[in-house]
Every structure is written in structure tokens, then in C-alpha cells.
Design an enzyme around this catalytic site. Structure first.
Site, PDB file in Angstrom:
ATOM      1  N   LYS A  79       0.841  -1.206   0.000  1.00  0.00           N
ATOM      2  CA  LYS A  79       0.000   0.000   0.000  1.00  0.00           C
ATOM      3  C   LYS A  79       0.879   1.261   0.000  1.00  0.00           C
ATOM      4  O   LYS A  79       0.613   2.209  -0.738  1.00  0.00           O
ATOM      5  CB  LYS A  79      -0.939  -0.007   1.216  1.00  0.00           C
ATOM      6  N   GLN A 109      -4.343  -1.560   9.748  1.00  0.00           N
ATOM      7  CA  GLN A 109      -4.305  -2.878   9.128  1.00  0.00           C
ATOM      8  C   GLN A 109      -4.853  -3.933  10.081  1.00  0.00           C
ATOM      9  O   GLN A 109      -4.505  -3.964  11.262  1.00  0.00           O
ATOM     10  CB  GLN A 109      -2.855  -3.216   8.707  1.00  0.00           C
ATOM     11  N   ASP A 152     -10.751   2.891   4.162  1.00  0.00           N
ATOM     12  CA  ASP A 152     -11.063   1.457   4.074  1.00  0.00           C
ATOM     13  C   ASP A 152     -12.572   1.230   3.981  1.00  0.00           C
ATOM     14  O   ASP A 152     -13.011   0.122   3.670  1.00  0.00           O
ATOM     15  CB  ASP A 152     -10.556   0.734   5.336  1.00  0.00           C
TER      16      ASP A 152
HETATM   17  N1  GUN Z   1      -6.706  -6.811   6.323  1.00  0.00           N
HETATM   18  C1  GUN Z   1      -7.110  -7.530   5.257  1.00  0.00           C
HETATM   19  N2  GUN Z   1      -7.694  -6.720   4.342  1.00  0.00           N
HETATM   20  C2  GUN Z   1      -7.656  -5.491   4.845  1.00  0.00           C
HETATM   21  C3  GUN Z   1      -8.093  -4.222   4.361  1.00  0.00           C
HETATM   22  O1  GUN Z   1      -8.665  -4.064   3.282  1.00  0.00           O
HETATM   23  N3  GUN Z   1      -7.866  -3.172   5.178  1.00  0.00           N
HETATM   24  C4  GUN Z   1      -7.275  -3.288   6.387  1.00  0.00           C
HETATM   25  N4  GUN Z   1      -7.110  -2.195   7.123  1.00  0.00           N
HETATM   26  N5  GUN Z   1      -6.848  -4.443   6.861  1.00  0.00           N
HETATM   27  C5  GUN Z   1      -7.050  -5.530   6.096  1.00  0.00           C
END
Ligand code: GUN
Length: 295
Positions: free
Chosen positions: A53, A97, A120
């Protein structure tokens, strides 16, 4: 042969569109989008995702901040970090995350994120807005799927869309989006899950089948109607001694056999997966432009 819905190529396309918009913002002296990612602990997969990311932010010209916290961080300390980012005007988007260590409440942390920065799309405010059809940050995977359907001009109106899996981050929002009165949408939606009876028969009646239950190779050719569009959200490592890494990636769908019946299908890897980061960048750009909450 079905159309292979290429998420890798599409996500690169979206990233180059976003990069072009960032160049324009820069040229006009506007606010460069800035994403903050909070990573707790040393989970290998989470480190990989967050690393990807941050790298994607660099690729498109965004600013990014990675906040790393020890596995032993208290819930209170994490909530304070979130609150500080909420109040920092330099930062447009914030993600924490997941998963978090067991001693920390995901609900409490999610609820602490300022909805205006929740790129998100996990907060109750954004899930509620999305459900009402209001402008909202839509979670990365559902948004990525919607974008693939759009860019491959998949017809959806009046179709029967069957979603397998009811998770908060994929199945449930996907069922809502596909039923919306807009494109892509206007489907008759069936949301199926572990307690569904006759799942193979229901799947077999799908014009669009979205599979997000997290079981490797669950969907077989006999569960798919001739000409169906198949979207595979699963991603699993299976041992493969012929590979240098010792493993390969497979989805929830038995790709080879289902591809013989589908009219269009997403591969794994290279389908839905790469789209999630493009979605996050898209939401972060919207956040910097203040587009969602101005309406
Ligand atoms: N863990 C797995 N997928 C995601 C996501 O899309 N966002 C976040 N913050 N954590 C995750």
C-alpha cells in the site's frame, strides 16, 4: 474461451489515471493526497500488504506515513494514535491494518476512525452511507469488483447475482452494491452462506457468481451455469514443489474447469487481488478532494 478479467492490468490503468490526477493537483498547487497506515505487530501477511500500500502511494505520487506499533501496544495507546491522525490536517486517509492482536477491540478501533478519513470504508458511518446509496467510501474489495464489472462492461440489470459468503468486508457489501438502482447493480441478489441449503443449485442459477467464502477450490464446474460471469475473491497458498517458492496461489473457484463454462472470469492471482490497492488509492484521492462528505 471466456473473457479473462484482468485485475492486474486494470489496477495499473487505474493507478496511471490517479497519477495523472496527482500531477494536475501538483501543477495547481493543491493538496497532495496523504495516506497514513497503522500496522500493529509483526504478522508477515500484514507487513506485505501494508508495504504494498505504501509503495503504491509512492507510485502515484501520494504522500504516505507508516506508523508501526509493537504487538504489545495497549488498546488505549492505539486509540490515541488514531485520534492524533484524525486531528492531523496533513493526513487525508487513515487505515489500521487488520487483524489486530486479541487484546485490542477491532470494533473500538474502527469506530474511533474519523469517517471522513476512513478510506477502508469500515466505519459504521461509511457502511451505513453505502447501504443508503449516499456518497461513501466503499471497502476496497467490493469497490474493486464493481470497477472490474464496469470496465469490462458486464451487463448486470435484471441478472441473478449470487454472492457466496456474508463477511462484513466482502459478501455483505457486495450483495448491497449489486442490488442498487444503478450500474453496476439492479441485480436480483441472493446472498448465500454456511447455513444455506442447496447452495450448488442456487449457484447454478447465477448469471453473476461472486465467490468470497475462503475455501480453496470450492466452486466446481457443475455449480456454474453456462455463460455465467464468475468473480473469485479467494486467495490461498497451496504447496507446489514445481515452484521455486514451494507454493502457488489458488482461489475459491476451480479456475480451469469453471473457465470452460463461464463467459468471463477473474483469475487468481491477477484478478480481484490487485484491484484492492487501486481502490484504496481511489478512496484516498477522494478524501484529499473532500468529495464524499461534502455531499
Ligand atoms: N486486512 C485484510 N484486508 C484489509 C483491508 O482491506 N484493510 C485493512 N485495514 N486491513 C485488512
Amino acid at each position: 474461451m471466456p473473457t479473462i478479467i484482468d485485475g492486474r492490468k486494470t489496477s495499473e490503468q487505474i493507478k496511471s489515471e490517479i497519477a495523472a490526477q496527482v500531477s494536475e493537483i501538483k501543477a495547481k498547487g493543491g493538496k497532495i493526497p496523504h495516506l497514513a497506515a497503522v500496522l500493529v505487530g509483526n504478522d508477515g501477511a500484514s507487513q506485505t500488504y501494508v508495504g504494498a500500500k505504501v509503495k503504491a502511494c509512492e507510485q502515484v505520487g501520494f504522500e504516505s506515513t507508516l506508523v508501526r506499533l509493537e504487538e504489545t501496544v495497549t488498546e488505549g495507546e492505539l486509540l490515541k494514535v488514531v485520534q492524533d491522525i484524525n486531528q492531523n490536517p496533513a493526513i487525508d486517509g487513515l487505515i489500521v491494518q487488520l487483524p489486530l492482536p486479541n487484546h485490542i477491540s477491532v470494533e473500538k478501533v474502527t469506530n474511533k476512525i474519523k469517517p471522513e478519513k476512513d478510506v477502508d470504508g469500515f466505519t459504521p458511518a461509511n457502511v451505513g452511507r453505502m447501504t443508503l446509496g449516499w456518497p461513501a467510501y466503499v471497502a476496497a474489495t467490493p469497490y474493486g469488483i464493481v470497477e472490474l464489472l464496469k470496465r469490462y462492461a458486464i451487463e448486470t440489470a435484471g441478472k441473478h447475482c449470487v454472492v457466496i459468503g456474508r463477511s462484513h468486508i466482502v459478501g455483505s457489501p457486495m450483495s448491497i452494491l449489486m442490488a442498487r438502482n444503478e450500474y453496476p447493480g439492479n441485480c436480483t441478489v441472493t446472498l448465500t452462506h454456511s447455513r444455506t441449503k442447496n447452495l450448488p443449485e442456487i449457484a447454478q442459477s447465477a448469471d453473476i457468481l461472486i465467490v468470497a467464502l475462503g475455501k480453496p477450490g470450492f466452486v466446481t464446474a457443475d455449480m456454474v451455469k453456462e455463460g455465467a460471469v464468475v468473480i473469485d475473491v479467494g486467495i490461498h497458498r497451496v504447496e507446489d514443489v514445481s515452484k521455486k517458492s514451494g507454493f502457488r496461489l489458488i482461489g475459491d473457484v476451480k479456475f480451469e474447469e469453471v473457465a470452460t463454462k463461464a463467459s468471463a472470469i477473474t483469475p487468481v492471482p491477477g484478478g480481484v487481488g490487485p484491484m484492492t490497492i487501486a481502490s484504496l488509492l481511489h478512496n484516498t484521492l477522494l478524501a484529499a478532494e473532500g468529495k464524499i462528505y461534502s455531499k
